[in-house]
Design a protein around this motif. Structure first.
Motif, mmCIF file in Angstrom:
data_model
loop_
_atom_site.group_PDB
_atom_site.id
_atom_site.type_symbol
_atom_site.label_atom_id
_atom_site.label_comp_id
_atom_site.label_asym_id
_atom_site.label_seq_id
_atom_site.Cartn_x
_atom_site.Cartn_y
_atom_site.Cartn_z
ATOM 1 N N PHE A 1 0.869 8.496 -5.596
ATOM 2 C CA PHE A 1 1.145 7.448 -6.575
ATOM 3 C C PHE A 1 1.819 8.008 -7.809
ATOM 4 O O PHE A 1 2.740 7.393 -8.362
ATOM 5 C CB PHE A 1 -0.145 6.727 -6.975
ATOM 6 C CG PHE A 1 0.055 5.757 -8.113
ATOM 7 C CD1 PHE A 1 0.829 4.624 -7.935
ATOM 8 C CD2 PHE A 1 -0.487 5.991 -9.356
ATOM 9 C CE1 PHE A 1 1.051 3.736 -8.972
ATOM 10 C CE2 PHE A 1 -0.279 5.111 -10.400
ATOM 11 C CZ PHE A 1 0.489 3.977 -10.217
ATOM 12 N N CYS B 1 5.676 8.036 -9.154
ATOM 13 C CA CYS B 1 6.369 6.977 -9.891
ATOM 14 C C CYS B 1 5.702 6.670 -11.219
ATOM 15 O O CYS B 1 5.930 5.607 -11.796
ATOM 16 C CB CYS B 1 6.416 5.699 -9.055
ATOM 17 S SG CYS B 1 7.416 5.836 -7.575
ATOM 18 N N TYR C 1 4.772 2.866 -15.112
ATOM 19 C CA TYR C 1 5.096 2.840 -13.687
ATOM 20 C C TYR C 1 6.580 2.539 -13.531
ATOM 21 O O TYR C 1 7.057 1.496 -13.972
ATOM 22 C CB TYR C 1 4.245 1.773 -13.006
ATOM 23 C CG TYR C 1 4.383 1.709 -11.506
ATOM 24 C CD1 TYR C 1 4.198 2.835 -10.719
ATOM 25 C CD2 TYR C 1 4.681 0.503 -10.865
ATOM 26 C CE1 TYR C 1 4.302 2.775 -9.345
ATOM 27 C CE2 TYR C 1 4.778 0.433 -9.494
ATOM 28 C CZ TYR C 1 4.591 1.574 -8.730
ATOM 29 O OH TYR C 1 4.697 1.502 -7.364
ATOM 30 N N PRO D 1 9.137 2.681 -10.547
ATOM 31 C CA PRO D 1 9.544 2.926 -9.154
ATOM 32 C C PRO D 1 11.032 2.669 -8.918
ATOM 33 O O PRO D 1 11.443 1.579 -8.527
ATOM 34 C CB PRO D 1 8.686 1.920 -8.385
ATOM 35 C CG PRO D 1 8.532 0.771 -9.342
ATOM 36 C CD PRO D 1 8.506 1.370 -10.721
ATOM 37 N N TYR E 1 6.573 -1.312 -3.342
ATOM 38 C CA TYR E 1 5.724 -0.168 -3.638
ATOM 39 C C TYR E 1 4.265 -0.599 -3.575
ATOM 40 O O TYR E 1 3.885 -1.590 -4.189
ATOM 41 C CB TYR E 1 6.038 0.384 -5.032
ATOM 42 C CG TYR E 1 7.464 0.857 -5.170
ATOM 43 C CD1 TYR E 1 7.774 2.211 -5.155
ATOM 44 C CD2 TYR E 1 8.507 -0.058 -5.302
ATOM 45 C CE1 TYR E 1 9.080 2.648 -5.267
ATOM 46 C CE2 TYR E 1 9.820 0.366 -5.412
ATOM 47 C CZ TYR E 1 10.100 1.718 -5.397
ATOM 48 O OH TYR E 1 11.396 2.152 -5.496
ATOM 49 N N HIS E 2 3.449 0.150 -2.835
ATOM 50 C CA HIS E 2 2.043 -0.208 -2.638
ATOM 51 C C HIS E 2 1.171 0.974 -3.058
ATOM 52 O O HIS E 2 0.900 1.883 -2.276
ATOM 53 C CB HIS E 2 1.788 -0.571 -1.176
ATOM 54 C CG HIS E 2 2.674 -1.677 -0.681
ATOM 55 N ND1 HIS E 2 2.307 -3.002 -0.737
ATOM 56 C CD2 HIS E 2 3.928 -1.644 -0.154
ATOM 57 C CE1 HIS E 2 3.284 -3.748 -0.252
ATOM 58 N NE2 HIS E 2 4.284 -2.946 0.111
ATOM 59 N N GLN E 3 0.747 0.972 -4.308
ATOM 60 C CA GLN E 3 -0.119 2.034 -4.802
ATOM 61 C C GLN E 3 -1.573 1.671 -4.548
ATOM 62 O O GLN E 3 -1.931 0.499 -4.467
ATOM 63 C CB GLN E 3 0.095 2.278 -6.301
ATOM 64 C CG GLN E 3 -0.427 1.180 -7.211
ATOM 65 C CD GLN E 3 0.579 0.088 -7.484
ATOM 66 O OE1 GLN E 3 1.530 -0.085 -6.727
ATOM 67 N NE2 GLN E 3 0.372 -0.638 -8.572
ATOM 68 N N HIS E 4 -2.418 2.701 -4.396
ATOM 69 C CA HIS E 4 -3.839 2.416 -4.216
ATOM 70 C C HIS E 4 -4.383 1.804 -5.502
ATOM 71 O O HIS E 4 -4.136 2.330 -6.597
ATOM 72 C CB HIS E 4 -4.609 3.689 -3.871
ATOM 73 C CG HIS E 4 -5.965 3.412 -3.333
ATOM 74 N ND1 HIS E 4 -7.034 3.097 -4.156
ATOM 75 C CD2 HIS E 4 -6.435 3.361 -2.052
ATOM 76 C CE1 HIS E 4 -8.095 2.877 -3.410
ATOM 77 N NE2 HIS E 4 -7.765 3.025 -2.131
ATOM 78 N N TYR F 1 -6.390 4.126 -8.117
ATOM 79 C CA TYR F 1 -5.857 5.414 -8.562
ATOM 80 C C TYR F 1 -6.323 5.739 -9.978
ATOM 81 O O TYR F 1 -6.347 4.879 -10.864
ATOM 82 C CB TYR F 1 -4.331 5.399 -8.531
ATOM 83 C CG TYR F 1 -3.709 6.573 -9.246
ATOM 84 C CD1 TYR F 1 -3.741 7.839 -8.679
ATOM 85 C CD2 TYR F 1 -3.118 6.419 -10.498
ATOM 86 C CE1 TYR F 1 -3.189 8.934 -9.341
ATOM 87 C CE2 TYR F 1 -2.563 7.507 -11.159
ATOM 88 C CZ TYR F 1 -2.597 8.757 -10.580
ATOM 89 O OH TYR F 1 -2.058 9.830 -11.231
ATOM 90 N N LEU G 1 0.451 6.536 -2.240
ATOM 91 C CA LEU G 1 1.414 5.450 -2.425
ATOM 92 C C LEU G 1 2.167 5.232 -1.122
ATOM 93 O O LEU G 1 2.559 6.184 -0.447
ATOM 94 C CB LEU G 1 2.400 5.830 -3.537
ATOM 95 C CG LEU G 1 3.575 4.905 -3.808
ATOM 96 C CD1 LEU G 1 3.092 3.615 -4.467
ATOM 97 C CD2 LEU G 1 4.603 5.601 -4.718
#
Length: 245
Positions: free
Chosen positions: A61, A64, A70, A72, A98-101, A104, A114
């Motif tokens: 993650f 980015c 953030y 991306p 974009y798929h971040q946890h 985090y 990510l």
């Protein structure tokens, strides 16, 4: 490779423990790791990633995340070996989403993972292939010899390599790793340790992605590099991309 030239770029203003690297490595045989991708901004390599399906790339993650913002803005380059060499075999695909946890933590580096969804599916060939991830949660046995790869510096603050480099790493016992990093920094359920940095591959399976290491010394004997353990996130991964194995 060291610093900001591996599977992830380290863009924090607070460099508490993010310096990781590949040292004592050798140049990989061209396209022997067809799952490796170069993540680029304005056609400049900033970090690497792993192709885990024909439409998703995995990285960290914080690739980015810069100064709390953030940002991306990345293009995925597939089929690369020598980044500066103009080749008709390179494939450039923009990132669609974009798929971040969601959990985090920039302080503890927990859940540092990510997923990038490509704008179009990658066309697989000899130079572009995705790599398997674990099918169930579990630890890699301490002492296992695995491998890492990436582009960039070959030593701390050293000369950059334009070609993909690789080296072997040995997986460390979780208790030993925890004793070196302390429980505050290291979570055995979510992380694992090795003796060098990069995307961690055991056999034909990607098992870890680089998260953090010694801020001052690549391949530090006192503070081993720590990887996000992919198998700990299978439910989250499948909720986004389904079963890729």
């Amino acid at each position: 490779m060291c610093g900001n030239d591996l599977i992830f770029i380290y863009l924090f203003s607070d460099f508490t423990h993010v310096n990781v690297g590949i040292v004592n490595g050798t140049e990989a045989k061209p396209h022997s790791r067809p799952y490796m991708v170069s993540l680029q901004m304005n056609k400049t390599h900033v970090c690497g990633g792993l192709l885990i399906s024909d439409e998703f790339v995995m990285t960290a993650f914080h690739v980015c995340y810069h100064d709390g913002v953030y940002s991306p803005v990345l293009t995925v380059v597939l089929g690369a070996h020598e980044l500066q060499k103009k080749s008709g075999n390179l494939v450039r695909i923009k990132v669609e989403s974009y798929h971040q946890h969601p959990d985090y933590s920039s302080k503890s580096f927990q859940n540092d993972i990510l997923l990038l969804k490509l704008e179009k599916n990658a066309q697989l060939n000899d130079n572009i292939k995705w790599i398997s991830i674990p099918t169930e949660e579990g630890d890699i046995e301490a002492g296992s010899v695995c491998s890492v790869a990436g582009w960039g510096r070959l030593e701390t603050n050293g000369k950059e390599s334009d070609r993909l480099m690789e080296t072997n790493v040995t997986v460390m016992n979780n208790n030993k790793c925890e004793s070196k990093w302390t429980k505050e920094d290291f979570s055995a359920s979510l992380m694992m340790c090795g003796d060098s940095g990069g995307p961690l591959v055991c056999g034909n399976t990607a098992v870890g992605v680089t998260s953090f290491g010694d801020p001052d010394l690549c391949n530090s004997p006192e503070l081993p590099e720590v990887y996000t353990k992919i198998s700990a996130y299978l439910q989250w991964i499948k909720s986004i991309i389904g079963n890729v194995n």
